[in-house]
Design an enzyme around this catalytic site. Structure first.
Site, mmCIF file in Angstrom:
data_model
loop_
_atom_site.group_PDB
_atom_site.id
_atom_site.type_symbol
_atom_site.label_atom_id
_atom_site.label_comp_id
_atom_site.label_asym_id
_atom_site.label_seq_id
_atom_site.Cartn_x
_atom_site.Cartn_y
_atom_site.Cartn_z
ATOM 1 N N HIS A 1 0.808 -1.228 0.000
ATOM 2 C CA HIS A 1 0.000 0.000 0.000
ATOM 3 C C HIS A 1 0.845 1.285 0.000
ATOM 4 C CE1 HIS A 1 -3.114 -2.888 1.088
ATOM 5 N NE2 HIS A 1 -2.445 -3.212 2.170
ATOM 6 N N SER B 1 1.582 -0.314 -5.222
ATOM 7 C CA SER B 1 0.619 -0.629 -4.166
ATOM 8 C C SER B 1 0.178 -2.071 -4.329
ATOM 9 C CB SER B 1 -0.613 0.266 -4.295
ATOM 10 O OG SER B 1 -0.609 1.245 -3.283
ATOM 11 N N SER C 1 -5.683 1.502 -2.453
ATOM 12 C CA SER C 1 -4.992 1.869 -1.204
ATOM 13 C C SER C 1 -3.940 2.959 -1.332
ATOM 14 C CB SER C 1 -4.367 0.621 -0.583
ATOM 15 O OG SER C 1 -3.356 0.107 -1.423
ATOM 16 N N ASP D 1 3.239 -7.616 0.209
ATOM 17 C CA ASP D 1 2.112 -7.527 1.142
ATOM 18 C C ASP D 1 0.920 -8.205 0.478
ATOM 19 O OD1 ASP D 1 -0.034 -6.895 2.759
ATOM 20 O OD2 ASP D 1 0.476 -4.772 2.959
ATOM 21 N N GLU E 1 4.443 -9.209 4.416
ATOM 22 C CA GLU E 1 3.813 -8.364 5.431
ATOM 23 C C GLU E 1 2.588 -8.983 6.111
ATOM 24 O OE1 GLU E 1 4.719 -5.349 6.457
ATOM 25 O OE2 GLU E 1 2.920 -4.391 7.234
ATOM 26 N N ASN F 1 4.739 -10.983 9.126
ATOM 27 C CA ASN F 1 3.455 -10.881 9.818
ATOM 28 C C ASN F 1 3.515 -11.478 11.212
ATOM 29 O OD1 ASN F 1 0.429 -10.387 9.772
ATOM 30 N ND2 ASN F 1 0.503 -12.568 10.242
ATOM 31 N N LYS G 1 4.567 -7.217 14.843
ATOM 32 C CA LYS G 1 3.722 -6.943 13.678
ATOM 33 C C LYS G 1 2.288 -7.363 13.990
ATOM 34 C CE LYS G 1 1.811 -6.865 9.544
ATOM 35 N NZ LYS G 1 0.424 -7.291 9.328
ATOM 36 N N ASP H 1 0.052 -4.201 14.624
ATOM 37 C CA ASP H 1 -0.543 -3.659 13.394
ATOM 38 C C ASP H 1 -1.935 -4.253 13.177
ATOM 39 O OD1 ASP H 1 -1.232 -4.170 10.585
ATOM 40 O OD2 ASP H 1 0.742 -3.487 9.980
ATOM 41 N N ASN H 2 -2.018 -5.587 13.160
ATOM 42 C CA ASN H 2 -3.300 -6.230 12.867
ATOM 43 C C ASN H 2 -4.348 -5.843 13.906
ATOM 44 O OD1 ASN H 2 -1.162 -7.464 11.509
ATOM 45 N ND2 ASN H 2 -2.216 -9.415 11.322
ATOM 46 N N CYS I 1 -5.887 -1.915 13.223
ATOM 47 C CA CYS I 1 -7.289 -2.013 12.794
ATOM 48 C C CYS I 1 -8.225 -1.359 13.805
ATOM 49 C CB CYS I 1 -7.680 -3.471 12.548
ATOM 50 S SG CYS I 1 -6.892 -4.151 11.057
ATOM 51 N N HIS J 1 -7.549 -9.089 3.710
ATOM 52 C CA HIS J 1 -6.673 -8.644 2.620
ATOM 53 C C HIS J 1 -7.325 -8.673 1.240
ATOM 54 C CE1 HIS J 1 -2.818 -7.474 0.981
ATOM 55 N NE2 HIS J 1 -3.064 -8.294 -0.017
ATOM 56 N N HIS K 1 -3.514 2.251 8.557
ATOM 57 C CA HIS K 1 -3.077 2.396 9.950
ATOM 58 C C HIS K 1 -2.233 3.650 10.125
ATOM 59 C CE1 HIS K 1 -4.581 -1.535 10.181
ATOM 60 N NE2 HIS K 1 -3.487 -2.231 10.335
ATOM 61 N N SER L 1 5.719 -2.443 12.267
ATOM 62 C CA SER L 1 5.688 -3.385 11.141
ATOM 63 C C SER L 1 6.843 -3.132 10.175
ATOM 64 C CB SER L 1 4.389 -3.218 10.348
ATOM 65 O OG SER L 1 3.294 -3.214 11.205
ATOM 66 N N GLN M 1 10.020 -5.172 8.827
ATOM 67 C CA GLN M 1 10.293 -5.372 7.399
ATOM 68 C C GLN M 1 11.747 -5.031 7.071
ATOM 69 O OE1 GLN M 1 9.103 -6.609 4.776
ATOM 70 N NE2 GLN M 1 6.876 -6.691 4.933
HETATM 71 P P1 NAI Z 1 -6.162 -14.501 11.843
HETATM 72 O O1 NAI Z 1 -5.898 -15.814 11.248
HETATM 73 O O2 NAI Z 1 -5.517 -14.113 13.134
HETATM 74 O O3 NAI Z 1 -7.743 -14.276 12.037
HETATM 75 C C1 NAI Z 1 -8.722 -14.670 11.147
HETATM 76 C C2 NAI Z 1 -9.825 -15.326 11.977
HETATM 77 O O4 NAI Z 1 -10.956 -15.597 11.146
HETATM 78 C C3 NAI Z 1 -9.385 -16.654 12.590
HETATM 79 O O5 NAI Z 1 -9.550 -16.635 13.991
HETATM 80 C C4 NAI Z 1 -10.298 -17.683 11.921
HETATM 81 O O6 NAI Z 1 -10.639 -18.749 12.777
HETATM 82 C C5 NAI Z 1 -11.506 -16.825 11.547
HETATM 83 N N1 NAI Z 1 -12.319 -17.392 10.465
HETATM 84 C C6 NAI Z 1 -11.917 -18.098 9.371
HETATM 85 N N2 NAI Z 1 -12.967 -18.463 8.627
HETATM 86 C C7 NAI Z 1 -14.073 -17.963 9.254
HETATM 87 C C8 NAI Z 1 -15.458 -18.018 8.967
HETATM 88 N N3 NAI Z 1 -15.921 -18.659 7.909
HETATM 89 N N4 NAI Z 1 -16.295 -17.376 9.817
HETATM 90 C C9 NAI Z 1 -15.845 -16.744 10.928
HETATM 91 N N5 NAI Z 1 -14.523 -16.667 11.239
HETATM 92 C C10 NAI Z 1 -13.664 -17.277 10.420
HETATM 93 O O7 NAI Z 1 -5.784 -13.430 10.719
HETATM 94 P P2 NAI Z 1 -5.590 -11.845 10.940
HETATM 95 O O8 NAI Z 1 -4.160 -11.562 11.199
HETATM 96 O O9 NAI Z 1 -6.619 -11.371 11.876
HETATM 97 O O10 NAI Z 1 -5.872 -11.325 9.460
HETATM 98 C C11 NAI Z 1 -7.146 -11.410 8.863
HETATM 99 C C12 NAI Z 1 -7.098 -10.818 7.456
HETATM 100 O O11 NAI Z 1 -6.814 -9.428 7.539
HETATM 101 C C13 NAI Z 1 -6.012 -11.388 6.561
HETATM 102 O O12 NAI Z 1 -6.486 -11.411 5.235
HETATM 103 C C14 NAI Z 1 -4.886 -10.374 6.677
HETATM 104 O O13 NAI Z 1 -4.003 -10.447 5.601
HETATM 105 C C15 NAI Z 1 -5.677 -9.100 6.739
HETATM 106 N N6 NAI Z 1 -5.049 -7.934 7.345
HETATM 107 C C16 NAI Z 1 -5.566 -6.712 6.959
HETATM 108 C C17 NAI Z 1 -5.070 -5.555 7.494
HETATM 109 C C18 NAI Z 1 -5.621 -4.246 7.057
HETATM 110 O O14 NAI Z 1 -5.026 -3.225 7.371
HETATM 111 N N7 NAI Z 1 -6.727 -4.185 6.356
HETATM 112 C C19 NAI Z 1 -3.999 -5.569 8.513
HETATM 113 C C20 NAI Z 1 -3.573 -6.888 8.889
HETATM 114 C C21 NAI Z 1 -4.088 -8.018 8.315
#
Ligand code: NAI
Length: 473
Positions: A55, A78, A83, A141, A196, A221, A226, A230-231, A235, A341, A394, A402, A406
């Site tokens: 991003h 990006s 983003s 990322d 990332e 990650n 991180k 960050d997560n 968020c 993501h 963020h 984060s 990196q």
């Molecule tokens: P995580 O693996 O810690 O959490 C995801 C959760 O969703 C898990 O606890 C899992 O059991 C649950 N899950 C899976 N399938 C499900 C379903 N069908 N119904 C309900 N819950 C379900 O992953 P994290 O780190 O929380 O990341 C989540 C997503 O966010 C990833 O795609 C990651 O790349 C992205 N992300 C986005 C950011 C942003 O700034 N927008 C920042 C960091 C991560």
């Protein structure tokens, strides 16, 4: 003097605004700024050609200029079509010493609101290195740059283009078909990738399991500094920022459903509760479901609560979480958004295919979808990550963690290739702790120093690491 034109951004005249925000961000990014100071003389990234796909925000601009300050050559894109912050991209192209008339910065190919074709074109441009076969490092990322290189190598080896079972892969196919890059040679020069995000890391482990990973990777990650920061705290800040900027709806008193209670879900739920919303969690993992219950949230299935809630946020990194049939049952003017993501958590294609449904743009990245009976849904960023689509992602301080991870991961892979044969690694714990340490002073944190006999008693060194690798924080 040849004019520098090796970039594509929306509007160079935004560079001064971008530079002002970069300067403000630098103060909020003590991790990156102290790494710049610490490594200025050693130039550990001299000779590194880093292709970055992350991003293109103000915070990323500080990362890019840190990599350059450590000796790297950089090309950037990006990793999402919505983003980019155009003023940050302009400032990076112009550079600290250039002007919009005479840019002198870093090759960057990014603007807010790219088409998918433009997105993958940008990625190819950043992999195309004048005077070289390609980059020798990737900073990724979500794994799109790594994916393109791997698909390219596969294509060269088998002569077969990847099957295009979705719109995105169809574009990747077209890029590969028309690209002049020598993917095999390019991949062989890459010393490694630092990834990332959760979703990109999943892809890396999958490739490694299948024996397909072509170069070593550091899973940034899962550095504690991180994903547990960050997560979660990132968020916690940027989710409601996105909802507010998009809709300005009062969150207090509303019912919000957060799908997924991982690191991202935990931060999202806390921020919605902080605004006074009643938050309901959906989970598939009993541990995370129990955590949510212990934290005081109702845990339910989407099916049971879909008709009651006002706000829906997907955070799972999984696909098909909110389907068209779910959306058909939602309340009038329910808000639907994703912060995971990729854009496959919400069934946008299914929504568009509902009989008689009409999509209307309120403003960029905010759309109403009107059903035949007059019911309206508000969908944010067309199902793409809303904190970066509707807001600016963020804030700097959390990204300093984060991006310090990196930067240290890039230095590790680039300077010690012999220690990292092809595999997926996490950052060594002493570096994780170092990154945390770099952020304490700015918050006035005074750390207690272990006494040697205490250190011996718990079996650690006075200077750390303080926890075994299996500790979960
Ligand atoms: P995580 O693996 O810690 O959490 C995801 C959760 O969703 C898990 O606890 C899992 O059991 C649950 N899950 C899976 N399938 C499900 C379903 N069908 N119904 C309900 N819950 C379900 O992953 P994290 O780190 O929380 O990341 C989540 C997503 O966010 C990833 O795609 C990651 O790349 C992205 N992300 C986005 C950011 C942003 O700034 N927008 C920042 C960091 C991560």
């Amino acid at each position: 003097n040849v004019a520098f034109t090796d970039f594509k951004v929306a509007d160079l005249s935004l560079a001064a605004f971008g530079r002002k925000e970069i300067t403000l961000a630098e103060h909020e990014m003590p991790g990156l700024m102290s790494i710049r100071k610490e490594y200025a003389a050693a130039q550990p990234l001299a000779g590194a050609r880093i292709m970055g796909s992350l991003h293109m925000t103000v915070q990323t601009a500080v990362l890019i200029e840190t990599l350059v300050a450590l000796g790297a050559e950089v090309r950037w894109v990006s990793c999402n079509i919505f983003s980019t912050q155009d003023h940050a991209a302009a400032a990076i192209a112009v550079g600290p010493d250039g002007t919009p008339d005479a840019p002198a910065g870093v090759p960057v190919f990014a603007w807010k609101g790219e088409t998918l074709e433009e997105y993958w074109w940008c990625t190819e441009q950043a992999l195309t290195w004048p005077g070289h076969t390609g980059p020798n490092m990737i900073l990724d990322d979500g794994g799109d740059a790594t994916l393109l290189v791997h698909k390219g190598v596969e294509y060269r080896k088998t002569g077969e283009l990847p099957t295009a079972d979705n719109e995105e892969l169809a574009v990747v196919r077209a890029v590969l078909e028309n690209s002049g890059l020598d993917w095999t040679a390019l991949a062989s020069e890459i010393r490694g990738v630092t990834e990332e995000t959760t979703t990109g890391v999943h892809r890396l482990y999958e490739m490694h399991r299948e024996g397909a990973l072509l170069f070593p990777a550091i899973n940034v990650n899962d550095a504690v500094t991180k994903s547990k920061f960050d997560n979660k705290y990132g968020c916690r800040h940027s989710l409601i920022d996105g909802i507010n900027r998009a809709t300005d709806v009062l969150i207090g008193g509303k019912t919000a459903v957060v799908c997924g209670y991982g690191d991202v879900g935990k931060g999202c739920a806390e921020s919605l509760r902080g605004q006074g919303a009643r938050v309901i969690i959906t989970e598939i993992d009993p541990i995370c479901a129990l955590q949510a219950a212990m934290d005081g949230y109702q845990v339910a299935t989407l099916d049971d609560v879909v008709e009651q809630a006002d706000i829906f946020v997907t955070t799972t990194g999984n696909k098909d979480i909110i389907m068209a049939a779910d959306m058909a049952r939602m309340k009038h003017q329910a808000i639907v958004g994703n912060i995971g993501h990729f854009d496959n958590e919400i069934d946008m294609a299914g929504l568009a295919a509902i009989d008689g449904i009409v999509k209307d743009e309120v403003k960029p990245q905010v759309h109403t979808w009107t059903f035949q009976d007059g019911k309206v849904l508000i969908v944010l960023s067309e199902g793409r990550l809303l904190n970066l689509g509707n807001a600016t992602g963020h804030p700097s301080f959390v990204m300093s963690n984060s991006f310090a991870d990196q930067t240290l991961a890039q230095i590790e892979l680039f300077t010690k290739p012999e220690e990292y044969p092809t595999d997926v690694y996490v950052l060594p714990k002493h570096l994780d702790e170092k990154v945390a340490r770099l952020h304490l002073d700015a918050l006035g944190v005074k750390l207690t120093t272990l006494r040697p006999e205490q250190a011996a008693y718990i079996g650690v060194e006075v200077e750390g690491p303080y926890k075994p690798d299996h500790y979960r924080y």
